[in-house]
Write a protein that holds these residues in place. Structure first.
Motif, PDB file in Angstrom:
ATOM      1  N   ASP A 167       0.811  -1.212   0.000  1.00 19.23           N
ATOM      2  CA  ASP A 167       0.000   0.000   0.000  1.00 19.23           C
ATOM      3  C   ASP A 167       0.847   1.265   0.000  1.00 19.23           C
ATOM      4  O   ASP A 167       0.565   2.208  -0.741  1.00 19.23           O
ATOM      5  CB  ASP A 167      -0.935   0.024   1.220  1.00 19.23           C
ATOM      6  N   ILE A 225      -5.407  -1.328  -3.891  1.00 20.21           N
ATOM      7  CA  ILE A 225      -5.512  -1.414  -2.438  1.00 20.21           C
ATOM      8  C   ILE A 225      -5.093  -2.823  -2.040  1.00 20.21           C
ATOM      9  O   ILE A 225      -5.660  -3.805  -2.515  1.00 20.21           O
ATOM     10  CB  ILE A 225      -6.952  -1.169  -1.948  1.00 20.21           C
ATOM     11  N   ALA A 279      -7.451  -2.266   5.710  1.00 16.10           N
ATOM     12  CA  ALA A 279      -7.304  -1.253   6.760  1.00 16.10           C
ATOM     13  C   ALA A 279      -6.777   0.071   6.217  1.00 16.10           C
ATOM     14  O   ALA A 279      -6.943   1.116   6.848  1.00 16.10           O
ATOM     15  CB  ALA A 279      -6.381  -1.765   7.864  1.00 16.10           C
ATOM     16  N   THR A 280      -6.160   0.060   5.057  1.00 18.05           N
ATOM     17  CA  THR A 280      -5.612   1.291   4.482  1.00 18.05           C
ATOM     18  C   THR A 280      -6.479   1.869   3.369  1.00 18.05           C
ATOM     19  O   THR A 280      -6.136   2.898   2.778  1.00 18.05           O
ATOM     20  CB  THR A 280      -4.195   1.054   3.930  1.00 18.05           C
ATOM     21  N   ALA A 281      -7.602   1.242   3.088  1.00 16.98           N
ATOM     22  CA  ALA A 281      -8.463   1.677   1.985  1.00 16.98           C
ATOM     23  C   ALA A 281      -8.884   3.138   2.122  1.00 16.98           C
ATOM     24  O   ALA A 281      -9.030   3.840   1.120  1.00 16.98           O
ATOM     25  CB  ALA A 281      -9.688   0.783   1.887  1.00 16.98           C
ATOM     26  N   TRP A 282      -9.043   3.611   3.331  1.00 20.90           N
ATOM     27  CA  TRP A 282      -9.473   4.994   3.559  1.00 20.90           C
ATOM     28  C   TRP A 282      -8.478   6.017   3.022  1.00 20.90           C
ATOM     29  O   TRP A 282      -8.841   7.169   2.771  1.00 20.90           O
ATOM     30  CB  TRP A 282      -9.728   5.238   5.046  1.00 20.90           C
ATOM     31  N   MET A 283      -7.229   5.618   2.822  1.00 19.71           N
ATOM     32  CA  MET A 283      -6.194   6.536   2.346  1.00 19.71           C
ATOM     33  C   MET A 283      -6.213   6.728   0.823  1.00 19.71           C
ATOM     34  O   MET A 283      -5.589   7.647   0.309  1.00 19.71           O
ATOM     35  CB  MET A 283      -4.816   6.047   2.780  1.00 19.71           C
ATOM     36  N   TYR A 284      -6.915   5.886   0.122  1.00 19.63           N
ATOM     37  CA  TYR A 284      -6.937   5.926  -1.343  1.00 19.63           C
ATOM     38  C   TYR A 284      -7.989   6.928  -1.816  1.00 19.63           C
ATOM     39  O   TYR A 284      -9.039   6.570  -2.318  1.00 19.63           O
ATOM     40  CB  TYR A 284      -7.213   4.523  -1.899  1.00 19.63           C
ATOM     41  N   VAL A 285      -7.663   8.188  -1.660  1.00 21.50           N
ATOM     42  CA  VAL A 285      -8.581   9.281  -1.960  1.00 21.50           C
ATOM     43  C   VAL A 285      -7.883  10.309  -2.855  1.00 21.50           C
ATOM     44  O   VAL A 285      -6.647  10.323  -2.951  1.00 21.50           O
ATOM     45  CB  VAL A 285      -9.073   9.955  -0.659  1.00 21.50           C
ATOM     46  N   ASN A 329      -9.200  -3.163  -5.621  1.00 16.94           N
ATOM     47  CA  ASN A 329      -8.647  -4.221  -4.779  1.00 16.94           C
ATOM     48  C   ASN A 329      -8.956  -5.574  -5.373  1.00 16.94           C
ATOM     49  O   ASN A 329      -9.663  -5.688  -6.325  1.00 16.94           O
ATOM     50  CB  ASN A 329      -9.125  -4.123  -3.338  1.00 16.94           C
TER      51      ASN A 329
END
Length: 114
Positions: free
Chosen positions: A71, A94, A98-104, A114
């Motif tokens: 990630d 992704i 747990a890091t999906a929120w950062m892909y913005v 993903n």
């Protein structure tokens, strides 16, 4: 020709007539990628620093897709592509939920997969 599963995006783009360059740092993966796509498409190296991304031609591309197994690498590549090289479109894989929120978009990511 059998293509590595991790290269599905590259295969789809190539089959659709797009110009693609694939980068990887792992010697065993490079060999498989070269067998699948040819040596003219595959390059050795990572793109998580501005110099490497610039040498890869980031200033003149329409899209950068970061699809590594890490990630932090995918986010850094997209962030550099967007904000340092003004690449108009970025795609990132992704890896960990747990890091999906950062892909913005604020991190330079237009499309997260993903």
């Amino acid at each position: 020709m059998t293509r590595p599963t991790s290269s599905a995006l590259a295969a789809l783009l190539i089959d659709s007539g797009h110009t693609v360059t694939v980068y990887d740092e792992r010697p065993s993966v490079l060999a498989r990628l070269r067998d699948a796509f040819g040596a003219d498409v595959v390059r050795a190296g990572g793109l998580t620093n501005p110099g490497a991304l610039e040498a890869a031609g980031a200033r003149g591309v329409d899209v950068v897709a970061a699809t590594t197994a890490a990630d932090e690498h995918n986010l850094v590549v997209c962030c550099l592509a967007r904000y340092h090289f003004n690449v108009p479109r970025t795609v990132a894989r992704i890896v960990g939920p747990a890091t999906a929120w950062m892909y913005v978009p604020e991190m330079g990511v237009d499309i997260a997969l993903n």
